[in-house]
Scaffold this motif. Structure first.
Motif, PDB file in Angstrom:
ATOM      1  N   LEU A 209       5.609  -6.269   1.059  1.00  0.00           N
ATOM      2  CA  LEU A 209       4.641  -5.247   0.672  1.00  0.00           C
ATOM      3  C   LEU A 209       3.433  -5.376   1.590  1.00  0.00           C
ATOM      4  O   LEU A 209       2.756  -6.405   1.606  1.00  0.00           O
ATOM      5  CB  LEU A 209       4.212  -5.414  -0.784  1.00  0.00           C
ATOM      6  N   ALA A 210       3.161  -4.326   2.371  1.00  0.00           N
ATOM      7  CA  ALA A 210       2.009  -4.299   3.271  1.00  0.00           C
ATOM      8  C   ALA A 210       1.048  -3.216   2.806  1.00  0.00           C
ATOM      9  O   ALA A 210       1.470  -2.184   2.284  1.00  0.00           O
ATOM     10  CB  ALA A 210       2.459  -4.031   4.710  1.00  0.00           C
ATOM     11  N   GLN A 211      -0.240  -3.443   3.009  1.00  0.00           N
ATOM     12  CA  GLN A 211      -1.212  -2.461   2.561  1.00  0.00           C
ATOM     13  C   GLN A 211      -2.447  -2.481   3.444  1.00  0.00           C
ATOM     14  O   GLN A 211      -2.747  -3.476   4.116  1.00  0.00           O
ATOM     15  CB  GLN A 211      -1.612  -2.703   1.109  1.00  0.00           C
ATOM     16  N   VAL A 212      -3.158  -1.353   3.442  1.00  0.00           N
ATOM     17  CA  VAL A 212      -4.410  -1.222   4.164  1.00  0.00           C
ATOM     18  C   VAL A 212      -5.340  -0.361   3.310  1.00  0.00           C
ATOM     19  O   VAL A 212      -4.881   0.549   2.611  1.00  0.00           O
ATOM     20  CB  VAL A 212      -4.192  -0.613   5.567  1.00  0.00           C
ATOM     21  N   GLU A 213      -6.622  -0.642   3.363  1.00  0.00           N
ATOM     22  CA  GLU A 213      -7.598   0.025   2.503  1.00  0.00           C
ATOM     23  C   GLU A 213      -8.845   0.337   3.322  1.00  0.00           C
ATOM     24  O   GLU A 213      -9.313  -0.499   4.099  1.00  0.00           O
ATOM     25  CB  GLU A 213      -7.929  -0.887   1.322  1.00  0.00           C
ATOM     26  N   ARG A 214      -9.376   1.557   3.154  1.00  0.00           N
ATOM     27  CA  ARG A 214     -10.588   1.967   3.854  1.00  0.00           C
ATOM     28  C   ARG A 214     -11.483   2.781   2.916  1.00  0.00           C
ATOM     29  O   ARG A 214     -10.975   3.473   2.018  1.00  0.00           O
ATOM     30  CB  ARG A 214     -10.248   2.807   5.088  1.00  0.00           C
ATOM     31  N   HIS A 215     -12.807   2.706   3.153  1.00  0.00           N
ATOM     32  CA  HIS A 215     -13.767   3.410   2.304  1.00  0.00           C
ATOM     33  C   HIS A 215     -14.873   4.009   3.162  1.00  0.00           C
ATOM     34  O   HIS A 215     -15.323   3.386   4.138  1.00  0.00           O
ATOM     35  CB  HIS A 215     -14.393   2.456   1.283  1.00  0.00           C
ATOM     36  N   THR A 216     -15.300   5.212   2.805  1.00  0.00           N
ATOM     37  CA  THR A 216     -16.515   5.833   3.319  1.00  0.00           C
ATOM     38  C   THR A 216     -17.226   6.472   2.130  1.00  0.00           C
ATOM     39  O   THR A 216     -16.640   6.591   1.041  1.00  0.00           O
ATOM     40  CB  THR A 216     -16.196   6.914   4.371  1.00  0.00           C
ATOM     41  N   PRO A 217     -18.466   6.913   2.300  1.00  0.00           N
ATOM     42  CA  PRO A 217     -19.134   7.601   1.190  1.00  0.00           C
ATOM     43  C   PRO A 217     -18.426   8.874   0.753  1.00  0.00           C
ATOM     44  O   PRO A 217     -18.604   9.315  -0.395  1.00  0.00           O
ATOM     45  CB  PRO A 217     -20.527   7.913   1.752  1.00  0.00           C
ATOM     46  N   GLN A 218     -17.624   9.477   1.644  1.00  0.00           N
ATOM     47  CA  GLN A 218     -16.953  10.723   1.303  1.00  0.00           C
ATOM     48  C   GLN A 218     -15.572  10.507   0.682  1.00  0.00           C
ATOM     49  O   GLN A 218     -15.174  11.233  -0.229  1.00  0.00           O
ATOM     50  CB  GLN A 218     -16.801  11.616   2.550  1.00  0.00           C
TER      51      GLN A 218
ATOM     52  N   SER B 277     -11.962   7.561   0.144  1.00  0.00           N
ATOM     53  CA  SER B 277     -11.344   6.236   0.236  1.00  0.00           C
ATOM     54  C   SER B 277      -9.835   6.416   0.331  1.00  0.00           C
ATOM     55  O   SER B 277      -9.276   7.421  -0.112  1.00  0.00           O
ATOM     56  CB  SER B 277     -11.689   5.372  -0.981  1.00  0.00           C
ATOM     57  N   LEU B 278      -9.194   5.411   0.898  1.00  0.00           N
ATOM     58  CA  LEU B 278      -7.746   5.481   1.112  1.00  0.00           C
ATOM     59  C   LEU B 278      -7.111   4.131   0.843  1.00  0.00           C
ATOM     60  O   LEU B 278      -7.640   3.087   1.256  1.00  0.00           O
ATOM     61  CB  LEU B 278      -7.423   5.917   2.549  1.00  0.00           C
ATOM     62  N   LEU B 279      -5.970   4.174   0.156  1.00  0.00           N
ATOM     63  CA  LEU B 279      -5.094   3.017   0.018  1.00  0.00           C
ATOM     64  C   LEU B 279      -3.707   3.429   0.490  1.00  0.00           C
ATOM     65  O   LEU B 279      -3.149   4.414   0.010  1.00  0.00           O
ATOM     66  CB  LEU B 279      -5.016   2.543  -1.432  1.00  0.00           C
ATOM     67  N   LYS B 280      -3.164   2.689   1.462  1.00  0.00           N
ATOM     68  CA  LYS B 280      -1.808   2.944   1.958  1.00  0.00           C
ATOM     69  C   LYS B 280      -0.956   1.716   1.687  1.00  0.00           C
ATOM     70  O   LYS B 280      -1.341   0.585   2.011  1.00  0.00           O
ATOM     71  CB  LYS B 280      -1.818   3.266   3.453  1.00  0.00           C
ATOM     72  N   LEU B 281       0.184   1.939   1.077  1.00  0.00           N
ATOM     73  CA  LEU B 281       1.127   0.878   0.751  1.00  0.00           C
ATOM     74  C   LEU B 281       2.429   1.116   1.501  1.00  0.00           C
ATOM     75  O   LEU B 281       2.924   2.256   1.576  1.00  0.00           O
ATOM     76  CB  LEU B 281       1.391   0.836  -0.760  1.00  0.00           C
ATOM     77  N   PHE B 282       2.995   0.056   2.032  1.00  0.00           N
ATOM     78  CA  PHE B 282       4.254   0.128   2.760  1.00  0.00           C
ATOM     79  C   PHE B 282       5.192  -0.943   2.198  1.00  0.00           C
ATOM     80  O   PHE B 282       4.756  -2.046   1.888  1.00  0.00           O
ATOM     81  CB  PHE B 282       4.066  -0.129   4.262  1.00  0.00           C
ATOM     82  N   VAL B 283       6.470  -0.605   2.111  1.00  0.00           N
ATOM     83  CA  VAL B 283       7.507  -1.581   1.763  1.00  0.00           C
ATOM     84  C   VAL B 283       8.414  -1.722   2.966  1.00  0.00           C
ATOM     85  O   VAL B 283       9.052  -0.757   3.397  1.00  0.00           O
ATOM     86  CB  VAL B 283       8.315  -1.150   0.527  1.00  0.00           C
ATOM     87  N   ARG B 284       8.455  -2.910   3.541  1.00  0.00           N
ATOM     88  CA  ARG B 284       9.239  -3.161   4.753  1.00  0.00           C
ATOM     89  C   ARG B 284      10.459  -4.004   4.410  1.00  0.00           C
ATOM     90  O   ARG B 284      10.368  -4.991   3.679  1.00  0.00           O
ATOM     91  CB  ARG B 284       8.378  -3.880   5.793  1.00  0.00           C
TER      92      ARG B 284
ATOM     93  N   PRO C 262      -1.254  -2.015   8.602  1.00  0.00           N
ATOM     94  CA  PRO C 262      -1.582  -2.819   7.408  1.00  0.00           C
ATOM     95  C   PRO C 262      -2.215  -4.145   7.798  1.00  0.00           C
ATOM     96  O   PRO C 262      -1.927  -4.704   8.861  1.00  0.00           O
ATOM     97  CB  PRO C 262      -0.222  -3.009   6.730  1.00  0.00           C
ATOM     98  N   ASP C 263      -3.075  -4.636   6.925  1.00  0.00           N
ATOM     99  CA  ASP C 263      -3.748  -5.901   7.193  1.00  0.00           C
ATOM    100  C   ASP C 263      -3.591  -6.918   6.062  1.00  0.00           C
ATOM    101  O   ASP C 263      -4.142  -8.015   6.133  1.00  0.00           O
ATOM    102  CB  ASP C 263      -5.237  -5.671   7.460  1.00  0.00           C
ATOM    103  N   ARG C 264      -2.856  -6.545   4.995  1.00  0.00           N
ATOM    104  CA  ARG C 264      -2.579  -7.483   3.906  1.00  0.00           C
ATOM    105  C   ARG C 264      -1.093  -7.419   3.570  1.00  0.00           C
ATOM    106  O   ARG C 264      -0.503  -6.330   3.555  1.00  0.00           O
ATOM    107  CB  ARG C 264      -3.419  -7.154   2.672  1.00  0.00           C
ATOM    108  N   PHE C 265      -0.524  -8.568   3.284  1.00  0.00           N
ATOM    109  CA  PHE C 265       0.923  -8.640   3.099  1.00  0.00           C
ATOM    110  C   PHE C 265       1.239  -9.531   1.905  1.00  0.00           C
ATOM    111  O   PHE C 265       0.582 -10.551   1.674  1.00  0.00           O
ATOM    112  CB  PHE C 265       1.600  -9.195   4.362  1.00  0.00           C
TER     113      PHE C 265
END
Length: 263
Positions: free
Chosen positions: A57-66, A68-75, A30-33
């Protein structure tokens, strides 16, 4: 003359093994908290006490033309949980224009019965609706392995229904269930803010300052009470000495009177 017949090694053609390919971005950190406040709730007969807690709450988000992904974590502070717990994945397939929730093992939250499941689903729905509200939603099966009672099953179903999902039971025994939704726009991006509250950085700093001020006030009150207690102890010691002296003097006077009377 060389033998042109295929060798034994060539005759046994090796078929490539089909190993499951790992999902893209599977090991992303994750890169946002953000800070979450879990409000204190009455004690539950199944899950026990539910005190005030703060989690990350931690999260990471990625996108490509094909896709996209959002991952959320609770630590949880001071706790290391399995990767299968406290994590939600939202996959958007731009080729099929479809949204899928994960992981496949299901959404397992710790601590339970604190509103975190609904909160993560709401965050995923909010993220998707800003971009792909017209996408279809891929349904799936709900695991019954972690359902230990009727109350827990009802809480799970109510959480999904509150977020806009449909829960279906193909069998009358309600052992197996599936969830589904028509489109991303039908999902609800809200949750119960009385249970889970997002704390901004300024609010967190204000809370720390207030807590430090309250702690200082409590220390001053404790110091005043300790000084009063020490004063009372000194006065008590003085009174005890005075009473002891009076008793000794009274005994001396009584003895003196007895001696005079018997002479």
């Amino acid at each position: 003359m060389t033998d042109s017949s295929p060798s034994a090694n060539d005759s046994e053609a090796k078929t490539p093994e089909t190993t499951p390919q790992p999902l893209p971005w599977a090991e992303l950190a994750p890169d946002r908290f953000r800070l979450l406040r879990l409000a204190p709730l009455p004690t539950d007969r199944d899950t026990g006490t539910r005190p005030l807690r703060f989690v990350e709450l931690a999260q990471v988000e990625r996108h490509t033309p094909q896709q996209s992904l959002l991952k959320l974590f609770v630590r949880l502070p001071g706790q290391v949980l399995s990767k299968k717990h406290n994590a939600l994945e939202v996959w958007a397939d731009h080729r099929a224009k479809e949204l899928r929730f994960g992981p496949d093992s299901g959404l397992h939250m710790q601590p339970v019965n604190r509103g975190l499941g609904r909160f993560l689903l709401a965050q995923g729905a909010l993220w998707a609706q800003k971009r792909w509200a017209h996408y279809l939603v891929e349904g799936g099966a709900l695991s019954a392995a972690d359902i230990t009672g009727e109350d827990m099953r009802l809480r799970r179903d109510q959480s999904l229904l509150s977020q806009g999902f449909d829960v279906l039971y193909p069998e009358p025994g309600k052992l197996k269930a599936t969830y589904s939704a028509s489109r991303v726009s039908s999902l609800r991006p809200d949750w119960n803010p009385e249970k889970v509250q997002i704390i901004d950085l300024k609010d967190a700093a204000a809370m720390l300052e207030q807590a430090d001020q309250n702690l200082l006030e409590q220390e001053n009150k404790i110091r005043d009470l300790q000084e009063r207690l020490n004063k009372f102890r000194r006065e008590d010691g003085t009174l005890r000495f005075t009473i002891a002296c009076l008793i000794a003097f009274s005994l001396f006077q009584a003895g003196l009177l007895i001696w005079i009377a018997t002479r």
